[in-house]
Scaffold this motif. Structure first.
Motif, PDB file in Angstrom:
ATOM      1  N   GLN A   1     -43.778  13.208 -32.806  1.00 24.06           N
ATOM      2  CA  GLN A   1     -45.102  13.318 -32.189  1.00 24.06           C
ATOM      3  C   GLN A   1     -45.052  14.183 -30.934  1.00 24.06           C
ATOM      4  O   GLN A   1     -45.941  15.012 -30.699  1.00 24.06           O
ATOM      5  CB  GLN A   1     -45.630  11.925 -31.843  1.00 24.06           C
ATOM      6  CG  GLN A   1     -46.052  11.105 -33.053  1.00 24.06           C
ATOM      7  CD  GLN A   1     -46.490   9.709 -32.669  1.00 24.06           C
ATOM      8  OE1 GLN A   1     -46.026   9.141 -31.679  1.00 24.06           O
ATOM      9  NE2 GLN A   1     -47.389   9.131 -33.454  1.00 24.06           N
ATOM     10  N   TYR A   2     -44.012  13.989 -30.122  1.00 22.17           N
ATOM     11  CA  TYR A   2     -43.896  14.787 -28.904  1.00 22.17           C
ATOM     12  C   TYR A   2     -43.645  16.257 -29.225  1.00 22.17           C
ATOM     13  O   TYR A   2     -44.152  17.156 -28.543  1.00 22.17           O
ATOM     14  CB  TYR A   2     -42.774  14.240 -28.020  1.00 22.17           C
ATOM     15  CG  TYR A   2     -43.104  12.916 -27.380  1.00 22.17           C
ATOM     16  CD1 TYR A   2     -44.319  12.723 -26.732  1.00 22.17           C
ATOM     17  CD2 TYR A   2     -42.209  11.851 -27.427  1.00 22.17           C
ATOM     18  CE1 TYR A   2     -44.633  11.506 -26.152  1.00 22.17           C
ATOM     19  CE2 TYR A   2     -42.519  10.627 -26.847  1.00 22.17           C
ATOM     20  CZ  TYR A   2     -43.729  10.463 -26.215  1.00 22.17           C
ATOM     21  OH  TYR A   2     -44.041   9.260 -25.639  1.00 22.17           O
ATOM     22  N   VAL A   3     -42.866  16.498 -30.267  1.00 23.73           N
ATOM     23  CA  VAL A   3     -42.626  17.881 -30.695  1.00 23.73           C
ATOM     24  C   VAL A   3     -43.934  18.530 -31.141  1.00 23.73           C
ATOM     25  O   VAL A   3     -44.251  19.667 -30.776  1.00 23.73           O
ATOM     26  CB  VAL A   3     -41.584  17.912 -31.832  1.00 23.73           C
ATOM     27  CG1 VAL A   3     -41.538  19.293 -32.472  1.00 23.73           C
ATOM     28  CG2 VAL A   3     -40.203  17.541 -31.300  1.00 23.73           C
ATOM     29  N   GLU A   4     -44.713  17.795 -31.922  1.00 19.32           N
ATOM     30  CA  GLU A   4     -45.999  18.314 -32.393  1.00 19.32           C
ATOM     31  C   GLU A   4     -46.972  18.501 -31.227  1.00 19.32           C
ATOM     32  O   GLU A   4     -47.791  19.425 -31.225  1.00 19.32           O
ATOM     33  CB  GLU A   4     -46.596  17.351 -33.420  1.00 19.32           C
ATOM     34  CG  GLU A   4     -47.772  17.920 -34.196  1.00 19.32           C
ATOM     35  CD  GLU A   4     -47.380  19.079 -35.087  1.00 19.32           C
ATOM     36  OE1 GLU A   4     -48.213  19.999 -35.241  1.00 19.32           O
ATOM     37  OE2 GLU A   4     -46.251  19.073 -35.615  1.00 19.32           O
ATOM     38  N   MET A   5     -46.863  17.638 -30.218  1.00 17.79           N
ATOM     39  CA  MET A   5     -47.734  17.748 -29.051  1.00 17.79           C
ATOM     40  C   MET A   5     -47.474  19.049 -28.296  1.00 17.79           C
ATOM     41  O   MET A   5     -48.398  19.701 -27.805  1.00 17.79           O
ATOM     42  CB  MET A   5     -47.519  16.546 -28.122  1.00 17.79           C
ATOM     43  CG  MET A   5     -48.525  16.448 -26.987  1.00 17.79           C
ATOM     44  SD  MET A   5     -48.174  15.057 -25.880  1.00 17.79           S
ATOM     45  CE  MET A   5     -48.406  13.678 -26.995  1.00 17.79           C
ATOM     46  N   VAL A   6     -46.207  19.433 -28.205  1.00 25.00           N
ATOM     47  CA  VAL A   6     -45.863  20.694 -27.533  1.00 25.00           C
ATOM     48  C   VAL A   6     -46.517  21.870 -28.244  1.00 25.00           C
ATOM     49  O   VAL A   6     -47.139  22.743 -27.617  1.00 25.00           O
ATOM     50  CB  VAL A   6     -44.330  20.880 -27.486  1.00 25.00           C
ATOM     51  CG1 VAL A   6     -43.980  22.278 -27.001  1.00 25.00           C
ATOM     52  CG2 VAL A   6     -43.693  19.841 -26.584  1.00 25.00           C
ATOM     53  N   LEU A   7     -46.394  21.893 -29.562  1.00 24.77           N
ATOM     54  CA  LEU A   7     -46.972  22.992 -30.334  1.00 24.77           C
ATOM     55  C   LEU A   7     -48.496  22.993 -30.232  1.00 24.77           C
ATOM     56  O   LEU A   7     -49.119  24.052 -30.113  1.00 24.77           O
ATOM     57  CB  LEU A   7     -46.538  22.873 -31.798  1.00 24.77           C
ATOM     58  CG  LEU A   7     -46.923  24.041 -32.707  1.00 24.77           C
ATOM     59  CD1 LEU A   7     -46.329  25.340 -32.200  1.00 24.77           C
ATOM     60  CD2 LEU A   7     -46.467  23.774 -34.134  1.00 24.77           C
ATOM     61  N   THR A   8     -49.101  21.822 -30.256  1.00 24.71           N
ATOM     62  CA  THR A   8     -50.561  21.724 -30.134  1.00 24.71           C
ATOM     63  C   THR A   8     -51.028  22.234 -28.783  1.00 24.71           C
ATOM     64  O   THR A   8     -52.034  22.954 -28.680  1.00 24.71           O
ATOM     65  CB  THR A   8     -51.009  20.265 -30.322  1.00 24.71           C
ATOM     66  OG1 THR A   8     -50.591  19.806 -31.607  1.00 24.71           O
ATOM     67  CG2 THR A   8     -52.521  20.144 -30.216  1.00 24.71           C
ATOM     68  N   TYR A   9     -50.296  21.880 -27.734  1.00 23.58           N
ATOM     69  CA  TYR A   9     -50.649  22.328 -26.386  1.00 23.58           C
ATOM     70  C   TYR A   9     -50.614  23.851 -26.296  1.00 23.58           C
ATOM     71  O   TYR A   9     -51.497  24.478 -25.698  1.00 23.58           O
ATOM     72  CB  TYR A   9     -49.681  21.717 -25.383  1.00 23.58           C
ATOM     73  CG  TYR A   9     -49.940  22.126 -23.951  1.00 23.58           C
ATOM     74  CD1 TYR A   9     -50.974  21.565 -23.222  1.00 23.58           C
ATOM     75  CD2 TYR A   9     -49.140  23.080 -23.329  1.00 23.58           C
ATOM     76  CE1 TYR A   9     -51.220  21.937 -21.912  1.00 23.58           C
ATOM     77  CE2 TYR A   9     -49.378  23.462 -22.023  1.00 23.58           C
ATOM     78  CZ  TYR A   9     -50.410  22.885 -21.322  1.00 23.58           C
ATOM     79  OH  TYR A   9     -50.645  23.272 -20.033  1.00 23.58           O
ATOM     80  N   LEU A  10     -49.609  24.464 -26.898  1.00 27.53           N
ATOM     81  CA  LEU A  10     -49.502  25.921 -26.860  1.00 27.53           C
ATOM     82  C   LEU A  10     -50.600  26.579 -27.689  1.00 27.53           C
ATOM     83  O   LEU A  10     -51.176  27.591 -27.287  1.00 27.53           O
ATOM     84  CB  LEU A  10     -48.128  26.356 -27.371  1.00 27.53           C
ATOM     85  CG  LEU A  10     -46.931  25.997 -26.480  1.00 27.53           C
ATOM     86  CD1 LEU A  10     -45.629  26.308 -27.192  1.00 27.53           C
ATOM     87  CD2 LEU A  10     -47.001  26.754 -25.164  1.00 27.53           C
TER      88      LEU A  10
END
Length: 330
Positions: free
Chosen positions: A161-170
């Motif tokens: 989830q945190y990995v996906e959050m990074v990509l979503t933020y970018l």
């Protein structure tokens, strides 16, 4: 009237200089005992001509002023090709400076866009690569049913989830994002996220209250799923006992309630701010301050509205209102 007064004030030196010339001529005529009418009459004629010239200059300056005011609403790319007509030498110099600045600004924006795109491409590859070992570990842990394996599976899910959050933020920082609006079944999205988080429900011994509703909305399935997953994860994170309830309210409003620790009244107005963790985040040290911020940003772009009602010690209710006109808002 204000513009005229400003114009006269800015050109006051010229008027004083012209008056000084008249006074000098009048003084010389007086010293040589010449008739003053010989200088006063031409001075009066010059004064009338000066008034006409000044009025014409004020009119031209006012037209330029109005056009400059209209140009303020133009973008940098458009303004460099729209300039004043009949510009003097100094104004042409300023126009050239503006052209150079606009071109430099456009060049910098292009470089920033390219750099941002390269960064997103890199992190996209990185996310997919790091998901491979995460998925592999999850498959290995499925073969073993123990308290430790369930705990490790939950931790791996949170890492994902945190990995996906990074990509979503970018991706949210980009001017264009892969939004695909279509009719979406909420039961399908909710079912996928419930299955993904079922390990946390079991481990924390929380009840899930959810009755399928066959409700459909117009939205982007991938981005809406991210929002729902974040809200469910928060409900699980801050609920130690009791239940999580999922319901559909009219019109087209998804409601997710929990019996967790709740949010203090002073934190509620700021929970959607970037980086804000609030009292709960400081105490548990689990909050990143990005989850709800991303949820609000995504909902804004999908044309949805997200709201929260909470009471300390009794729980929190998050609502996603999806009955509004769908439109991307940047």
């Amino acid at each position: 009237m204000t513009f005229v007064l400003r114009y006269l004030q800015e050109h006051l030196k010229i008027f004083i200089m012209q008056l000084s010339f008249v006074c000098i001529f009048a003084g010389i005529f007086y010293l040589y005992h010449l008739p003053l009418t010989a200088v006063l009459y031409p001075a009066f004629v010059c004064f009338l001509l000066g008034c006409i010239f000044t009025g014409h200059s004020i009119y031209n300056a006012y037209k330029k002023h109005k056009r400059l005011m209209a140009m303020q609403s133009l973008s940098g790319a458009a303004i460099k090709d729209v300039f004043l007509k009949n510009a003097n030498t100094l104004e042409r110099d300023y126009q050239q400076i503006i052209r150079n600045l606009c071109e430099e600004k456009q060049s910098m924006e292009d470089r920033m866009m390219d750099s941002h795109k390269e960064m997103i491409d890199y992190f996209t590859v990185w996310v997919h690569q790091i998901k491979i070992p995460i998925t592999s570990m999850q498959l290995h842990l499925k073969a073993e049913d123990s308290k430790l394996s369930r705990r490790l599976t939950s931790d791996l899910l949170h890492i994902g989830q945190y990995v996906e959050m990074v990509l979503t933020y970018l991706r949210l920082g980009a001017d264009t994002t892969d939004y695909v609006f279509r009719t979406v079944h909420l039961d399908k999205i909710l079912g996928e996220n419930i299955r993904k988080l079922r390990g946390d429900f079991i481990m924390k011994k929380l009840d899930l209250v959810y009755v399928p509703s066959d409700e459909t909305v117009v939205s982007d399935e991938k981005w809406l799923s991210f929002v729902i997953e974040q809200i469910l994860s928060n409900a699980l994170k801050y609920t130690n006992e009791g239940s999580v309830t999922i319901s559909i309210e009219k019109p087209k409003t998804l409601c997710i309630s929990d019996t967790g620790i709740g949010i203090s009244p002073e934190d509620i107005p700021r929970i959607f701010e970037k980086g804000y963790t609030g009292g709960n985040g400081h105490e548990s040290k689990q909050a990143s301050g990005l989850g709800l911020y991303l949820c609000r940003q995504i909902c804004n772009r999908l044309g949805h509205e997200i709201s929260v009602i909470s009471e300390v010690g009794r729980g929190t209710t998050m609502r996603i209102h999806m009955d509004q006109c769908q439109c991307i808002k940047f």
